[in-house]
Design a protein around this motif. Structure first.
Motif, short mmCIF file in Angstrom:
data_model
loop_
_atom_site.label_atom_id
_atom_site.label_comp_id
_atom_site.label_asym_id
_atom_site.label_seq_id
_atom_site.Cartn_x
_atom_site.Cartn_y
_atom_site.Cartn_z
N HIS A 138 -53.89 -105.09 -5.62
CA HIS A 138 -53.02 -104.88 -6.46
C HIS A 138 -53.97 -104.97 -7.68
O HIS A 138 -52.81 -104.33 -8.57
N CYS A 170 -47.93 -99.89 3.79
CA CYS A 170 -48.26 -101.20 3.90
C CYS A 170 -47.27 -101.91 3.63
O CYS A 170 -46.56 -103.07 4.88
N HIS A 171 -46.15 -102.10 2.56
CA HIS A 171 -44.91 -103.14 2.34
C HIS A 171 -44.07 -102.24 3.73
O HIS A 171 -43.71 -100.89 3.65
N CYS A 229 -45.83 -97.66 -2.25
CA CYS A 229 -45.58 -99.49 -0.82
C CYS A 229 -45.62 -99.33 -0.07
O CYS A 229 -46.18 -99.76 0.91
#
Ligand code: HEC
Ligand code: HEC
Ligand code: HEC
Ligand code: HEC
Ligand code: HEC
Length: 238
Positions: free
Chosen positions: A216, A53-54, A50
């Motif tokens: 996703h 990107c996050h 994750c």
């Protein structure tokens, strides 16, 4: 109404329609592919897919923009944010700079920055675990580029995923959806503020990379939200 359930939570096992094991999961690549090449040599494996990107949960609320990142995302701004965007005489809305959510994609796909170039490393990451080199999505045969191996011989070619900074051959992005502002008769009205019931999304009424692609969900080829033959008519009437 179709609700796109992105039932994701940090640290939880995720099933069907998941990013895990897909092309955007940069963890455990060596194990998955049976080669001892990529992480440690090509890029750092942060252990969580994750964070590429996050913003990591332990940094929640931190402004990556203050650190040269793309606001809201854990990625540095691409080396340039002036792209040659698609333009034509008939366009209702012209744009010069992609929105943050599309810059996110371009921060890897324009090939100017390393895939593992994030603003915040996950908690507990030690620099000693850093990969030897940090390669970019680029088909070129040099030590800066995944193309070193991903040339179609050693491994599948990555060249086609390298969009570059010239977006004039690609679908226009970051413009306000013509079906809203101009009530252009060539475009369908969206089903709601989020976009269309089939899952095609608008972001602040704009068309972005993530309008058509859902990173996703690898269920549809090329991560599309709707199969390519039906995608266009979601918006275009003719
Ligand atoms: C390649 C980049 C990328 C990676 C890697 C990634 N995401 Fe996302 N994520 C996005 C984008 C882009 C959106 C917005 C997409 C949308 O609107 O559907 C998003 C949206 C989300 C949302 C919804 C947020 C909201 O406000 O609706 C959640 C939750 C989420 N991601 C969790 C995760 C988790 C958990 C992982 C790791 C398993 C992950 N993401 C990995 C790009 C990424
Ligand atoms: C989310 C809605 C949406 C989807 C889905 C979509 N488009 Fe578009 N398309 C637009 C908008 C909005 C424009 C810009 C129109 C304007 O501002 O005049 C555009 C512009 C274009 C243009 C340039 C037209 C011109 O005036 O120069 C082409 C070509 C195009 N789209 C083809 C496609 C194709 C092919 C697909 C399917 C793969 C597709 N579009 C899917 C919304 C969409
Ligand atoms: C952290 C880097 C990174 C980011 C950010 C990123 N991508 Fe990717 N993307 C990749 C890599 C690496 C691949 C796989 C390349 C390969 O295997 O040839 C890929 C593959 C793809 C593919 C092809 C998938 C397939 O099945 O062949 C699409 C479509 C795509 N990305 C769209 C996006 C979109 C849209 C965004 C933004 C929401 C995005 N990417 C953000 C790194 C990234
Ligand atoms: C030293 C050689 C080497 C380098 C460098 C390398 N790869 Fe790979 N990669 C491979 C091999 C071999 C495979 C397995 C065969 C294939 O998929 O073509 C692979 C497979 C992959 C896959 C498919 C994984 C899957 O589960 O389907 C992705 C995605 C990928 N590499 C991304 C990258 C990215 C992004 C870079 C640059 C940051 C990179 N690789 C650099 C050798 C390499
Ligand atoms: C209007 C819908 C739409 C938008 C917006 C859009 N794409 Fe795509 N994308 C597609 C379609 C359809 C394909 C497959 C057909 C093709 O190659 O044109 C595709 C293909 C791709 C591929 C895979 C190329 C291949 O053949 O393996 C990547 C990577 C990609 N897009 C990334 C992006 C990025 C990054 C953005 C934003 C800069 C973006 N896309 C914007 C519809 C879209």
């Amino acid at each position: 109404m179709l609700v796109l359930l992105v039932a994701l939570s940090w640290g939880t096992a995720i099933s069907a329609g998941t990013l895990l094991g897909s092309k955007h999961d940069f963890t455990g690549l060596n194990k998955r592919t049976g080669v001892v090449a990529m992480p440690t040599v090509a890029f750092s494996d942060y252990g969580s897919p994750c964070v590429y990107c996050h913003i990591p949960p332990d940094r929640e609320g931190k402004d990556s923009g203050e650190k040269g990142g793309i606001t809201g995302w854990n990625r540095n701004r691409p080396a340039t944010d002036t792209y040659d965007l698609y333009d034509s005489r008939t366009l209702d809305n012209k744009v010069r700079t992609p929105s943050p959510i599309s810059l996110l994609c371009l921060s890897c796909h324009d090939g100017t920055m390393a895939v593992d170039m994030t603003v915040f490393r996950p908690n507990g990451w030690r620099n000693s675990e850093d990969a030897a080199i940090h390669l970019r999505i680029n088909g070129a045969n040099d030590l800066m580029s995944c193309g070193k191996c991903h040339n179609g011989k050693v491994a599948h070619s990555i060249a086609i995923k390298h969009i570059g900074q010239d977006l004039t051959n690609d679908h226009p992005i970051s413009m306000t959806y013509a079906g809203i502002t101009h009530k252009d008769p060539d475009f369908r009205q969206p089903d709601g503020p989020y976009g269309f019931d089939n899952g095609v999304k608008l972001y602040d009424n704009r068309v972005e990379c993530a309008t058509c692609h859902n990173v996703h969900n690898p269920d549809i080829t090329l991560l599309l939200r709707e199969p390519a033959d039906k995608l266009c008519e979601t918006c275009h009437i003719k």
